[in-house]
Design an enzyme around this catalytic site. Sequence first.
Site, PDB file in Angstrom:
ATOM      1  N   HIS A  38      -8.198   3.205   0.852  1.00  0.00           N
ATOM      2  CA  HIS A  38      -7.740   4.288  -0.293  1.00  0.00           C
ATOM      3  C   HIS A  38      -8.115   3.186  -1.741  1.00  0.00           C
ATOM      4  O   HIS A  38      -7.239   3.560  -2.307  1.00  0.00           O
ATOM      5  CB  HIS A  38      -6.304   5.077   0.219  1.00  0.00           C
ATOM      6  CG  HIS A  38      -6.595   5.342   1.197  1.00  0.00           C
ATOM      7  ND1 HIS A  38      -4.944   5.853   1.338  1.00  0.00           N
ATOM      8  CD2 HIS A  38      -6.862   6.346   1.885  1.00  0.00           C
ATOM      9  CE1 HIS A  38      -5.207   6.671   2.363  1.00  0.00           C
ATOM     10  NE2 HIS A  38      -6.685   6.919   2.748  1.00  0.00           N
ATOM     11  N   ASN A  70       6.181  -0.359  14.525  1.00  0.00           N
ATOM     12  CA  ASN A  70       7.784   0.545  13.121  1.00  0.00           C
ATOM     13  C   ASN A  70       8.868   1.410  13.904  1.00  0.00           C
ATOM     14  O   ASN A  70       8.847   1.123  14.910  1.00  0.00           O
ATOM     15  CB  ASN A  70       6.742   2.379  13.096  1.00  0.00           C
ATOM     16  CG  ASN A  70       6.607   2.584  12.355  1.00  0.00           C
ATOM     17  OD1 ASN A  70       8.044   3.075  11.806  1.00  0.00           O
ATOM     18  ND2 ASN A  70       5.821   3.396  11.165  1.00  0.00           N
ATOM     19  N   ASN A 105      -2.955   0.514   1.647  1.00  0.00           N
ATOM     20  CA  ASN A 105      -2.313   0.005   0.974  1.00  0.00           C
ATOM     21  C   ASN A 105      -3.376   0.219  -0.147  1.00  0.00           C
ATOM     22  O   ASN A 105      -3.894  -0.893  -0.515  1.00  0.00           O
ATOM     23  CB  ASN A 105      -1.135  -0.742   0.872  1.00  0.00           C
ATOM     24  CG  ASN A 105      -0.262  -0.584   2.415  1.00  0.00           C
ATOM     25  OD1 ASN A 105      -0.355   0.169   2.632  1.00  0.00           O
ATOM     26  ND2 ASN A 105       0.542  -1.446   2.871  1.00  0.00           N
ATOM     27  N   VAL A 106      -2.664  -0.430  -1.181  1.00  0.00           N
ATOM     28  CA  VAL A 106      -3.390  -1.162  -2.882  1.00  0.00           C
ATOM     29  C   VAL A 106      -3.309  -1.552  -3.243  1.00  0.00           C
ATOM     30  O   VAL A 106      -3.487  -2.012  -4.697  1.00  0.00           O
ATOM     31  CB  VAL A 106      -3.767   0.875  -4.096  1.00  0.00           C
ATOM     32  CG1 VAL A 106      -4.664   1.670  -2.963  1.00  0.00           C
ATOM     33  CG2 VAL A 106      -2.059   1.087  -4.157  1.00  0.00           C
ATOM     34  N   ASP A 107      -1.490  -2.448  -2.530  1.00  0.00           N
ATOM     35  CA  ASP A 107      -1.659  -3.694  -3.689  1.00  0.00           C
ATOM     36  C   ASP A 107      -1.648  -4.715  -3.437  1.00  0.00           C
ATOM     37  O   ASP A 107      -1.110  -5.352  -3.634  1.00  0.00           O
ATOM     38  CB  ASP A 107       0.394  -3.028  -2.988  1.00  0.00           C
ATOM     39  CG  ASP A 107       0.697  -3.406  -1.294  1.00  0.00           C
ATOM     40  OD1 ASP A 107      -0.918  -4.227  -0.686  1.00  0.00           O
ATOM     41  OD2 ASP A 107       1.511  -3.286  -0.445  1.00  0.00           O
ATOM     42  N   GLY A 111       3.381   0.762  10.214  1.00  0.00           N
ATOM     43  CA  GLY A 111       3.549   0.443   9.209  1.00  0.00           C
ATOM     44  C   GLY A 111       3.564   1.833   8.315  1.00  0.00           C
ATOM     45  O   GLY A 111       3.035   1.809   7.159  1.00  0.00           O
ATOM     46  N   THR A 112       3.008   2.864   9.334  1.00  0.00           N
ATOM     47  CA  THR A 112       2.037   4.481   8.273  1.00  0.00           C
ATOM     48  C   THR A 112       2.488   5.605   9.248  1.00  0.00           C
ATOM     49  O   THR A 112       3.265   5.121  11.003  1.00  0.00           O
ATOM     50  CB  THR A 112       0.331   3.957   9.105  1.00  0.00           C
ATOM     51  OG1 THR A 112       0.415   5.076   7.821  1.00  0.00           O
ATOM     52  CG2 THR A 112       0.239   3.961  10.235  1.00  0.00           C
ATOM     53  N   CYS A 142     -14.376   4.102 -15.112  1.00  0.00           N
ATOM     54  CA  CYS A 142     -15.008   5.307 -16.317  1.00  0.00           C
ATOM     55  C   CYS A 142     -15.479   6.755 -15.075  1.00  0.00           C
ATOM     56  O   CYS A 142     -16.102   6.402 -14.532  1.00  0.00           O
ATOM     57  CB  CYS A 142     -15.949   4.228 -16.783  1.00  0.00           C
ATOM     58  SG  CYS A 142     -16.188   5.845 -17.839  1.00  0.00           S
TER      59      CYS A 142
HETATM   60  P1  OAD Z   1       4.595   6.744   4.392  1.00  0.00           P
HETATM   61  O1  OAD Z   1       5.369   6.181   2.612  1.00  0.00           O
HETATM   62  O2  OAD Z   1       4.116   8.054   4.706  1.00  0.00           O
HETATM   63  O3  OAD Z   1       4.964   5.796   5.870  1.00  0.00           O
HETATM   64  C1  OAD Z   1       5.413   4.635   5.913  1.00  0.00           C
HETATM   65  C2  OAD Z   1       6.095   4.164   7.021  1.00  0.00           C
HETATM   66  O4  OAD Z   1       6.300   2.775   7.497  1.00  0.00           O
HETATM   67  C3  OAD Z   1       6.914   5.372   7.588  1.00  0.00           C
HETATM   68  O5  OAD Z   1       6.412   5.464   8.953  1.00  0.00           O
HETATM   69  C4  OAD Z   1       7.928   4.065   7.824  1.00  0.00           C
HETATM   70  O6  OAD Z   1       9.394   3.966   8.663  1.00  0.00           O
HETATM   71  C5  OAD Z   1       7.292   2.478   8.536  1.00  0.00           C
HETATM   72  N1  OAD Z   1       8.129   1.217   7.432  1.00  0.00           N
HETATM   73  C6  OAD Z   1       9.322   1.425   6.864  1.00  0.00           C
HETATM   74  N2  OAD Z   1       9.288   0.558   7.115  1.00  0.00           N
HETATM   75  C7  OAD Z   1       9.035  -0.523   7.754  1.00  0.00           C
HETATM   76  C8  OAD Z   1       8.856  -1.777   7.614  1.00  0.00           C
HETATM   77  N3  OAD Z   1      10.058  -2.271   7.178  1.00  0.00           N
HETATM   78  N4  OAD Z   1       7.994  -1.731   8.935  1.00  0.00           N
HETATM   79  C9  OAD Z   1       6.939  -1.217   9.161  1.00  0.00           C
HETATM   80  N5  OAD Z   1       7.386  -0.063   8.872  1.00  0.00           N
HETATM   81  C10 OAD Z   1       7.933   0.338   8.213  1.00  0.00           C
HETATM   82  O7  OAD Z   1       3.250   5.886   4.295  1.00  0.00           O
HETATM   83  P2  OAD Z   1       1.694   5.600   5.010  1.00  0.00           P
HETATM   84  O8  OAD Z   1       1.611   6.546   5.881  1.00  0.00           O
HETATM   85  O9  OAD Z   1       0.835   4.081   4.555  1.00  0.00           O
HETATM   86  O10 OAD Z   1      -2.541   8.140   0.384  1.00  0.00           O
HETATM   87  O11 OAD Z   1       0.807   6.495   3.747  1.00  0.00           O
HETATM   88  C11 OAD Z   1      -0.072   6.521   3.796  1.00  0.00           C
HETATM   89  C12 OAD Z   1      -0.863   7.429   2.296  1.00  0.00           C
HETATM   90  O12 OAD Z   1       0.276   8.480   1.750  1.00  0.00           O
HETATM   91  C13 OAD Z   1      -0.773   6.899   1.044  1.00  0.00           C
HETATM   92  O13 OAD Z   1      -2.049   5.404   1.297  1.00  0.00           O
HETATM   93  C14 OAD Z   1      -1.332   7.571   0.035  1.00  0.00           C
HETATM   94  C15 OAD Z   1       0.100   8.495   0.491  1.00  0.00           C
HETATM   95  O14 OAD Z   1       0.085   9.657  -0.114  1.00  0.00           O
HETATM   96  C16 OAD Z   1      -2.773   7.985  -0.706  1.00  0.00           C
HETATM   97  O15 OAD Z   1      -1.994   7.961  -2.050  1.00  0.00           O
HETATM   98  C17 OAD Z   1      -4.251   8.657  -1.070  1.00  0.00           C
END
Ligand code: OAD
Length: 247
Positions: free
Chosen positions: A118, A212, A101-103, A186-187, A126
């Site tokens: 990330h 998750n 996350n970038v938040d 949460g990924t 720049c």
């Molecule tokens: P995703 O949107 O791919 O996945 C989010 C995950 O969080 C899913 O598996 C959901 O089921 C789960 N989820 C939703 N709500 C939740 C909760 N309350 N508690 C726990 N889990 C929950 O997001 P990421 O896996 O973070 O990269 O995505 C990876 C990367 O893809 C990001 O860092 C970004 C994106 O493109 C870049 O932009 C380089």
Amino acid sequence: MQDLIERAAQTIRTARKTVALTGAGISAESGIPTFRDPGGLWDRYDPEEYATIEAFHRDPGKVWRMMKDFTELKTALPNPGHFGLAHLEQLGLLHCIITQNVDNLHQAAGSRDVIEFHGNMRQVVCLSCRKMLPLEEISLETLPPYCGCGGVFKPAGVFFGEPIPSHALYRSQDEAQSCDLILVIGTSAVVYPAADIPRVAKEAGAQVIEINPKHTDLTDWLADLIIQEKAGIAIPQIIAAIKAIAS
Ligand code: OAD
């Protein structure tokens, strides 16, 4: 579910070194949309047009305008999932967090050792002279913003097609290889190389706990313990169970 929570608590309590890998799901309960859930960011914006470095070079103003509209990122506050991980670190039960996350919400919750795999969106870089500045130090009145050297500023988050910051990549690999427990929270675990971190940990002998609400690519073949619950609910429950065991 209570049985799974108690097993997770026991595993965390007895682990020698626990590392967490987090993704957008841990911030969902803070009101930040995930990327791939229905209604997620990639439903609203085509990543080919907004999230690749080629797209940024093609039209930096368009990408900046999207970022400026993304108010959730500026106003969100940490939720009980973030606070819970910060608490685990304070208890000496979590070595570090590797976040995609970038938040900035892990840091806002008080976590001290956060590897930003990330990059982050609080800074800009720049593209000509590589100077980095805090976002609030540049004017966003006209977009894209330019550096004094004439180069264009880019948010310091990693775009598709850009390398992972080397310190984050190497340290994450080291932590994955040397931990004996990894919490994957949460990924969707589909974006590499971040998605490889749990496999590296598992191959080095670590146990894997996944938190998750939904099934992911890791659920069947990698996770030893699967807690299908929201992070903001499961993590506080695990901490309560750890404290109950200790008392
Ligand atoms: P995703 O949107 O791919 O996945 C989010 C995950 O969080 C899913 O598996 C959901 O089921 C789960 N989820 C939703 N709500 C939740 C909760 N309350 N508690 C726990 N889990 C929950 O997001 P990421 O896996 O973070 O990269 O995505 C990876 C990367 O893809 C990001 O860092 C970004 C994106 O493109 C870049 O932009 C380089």
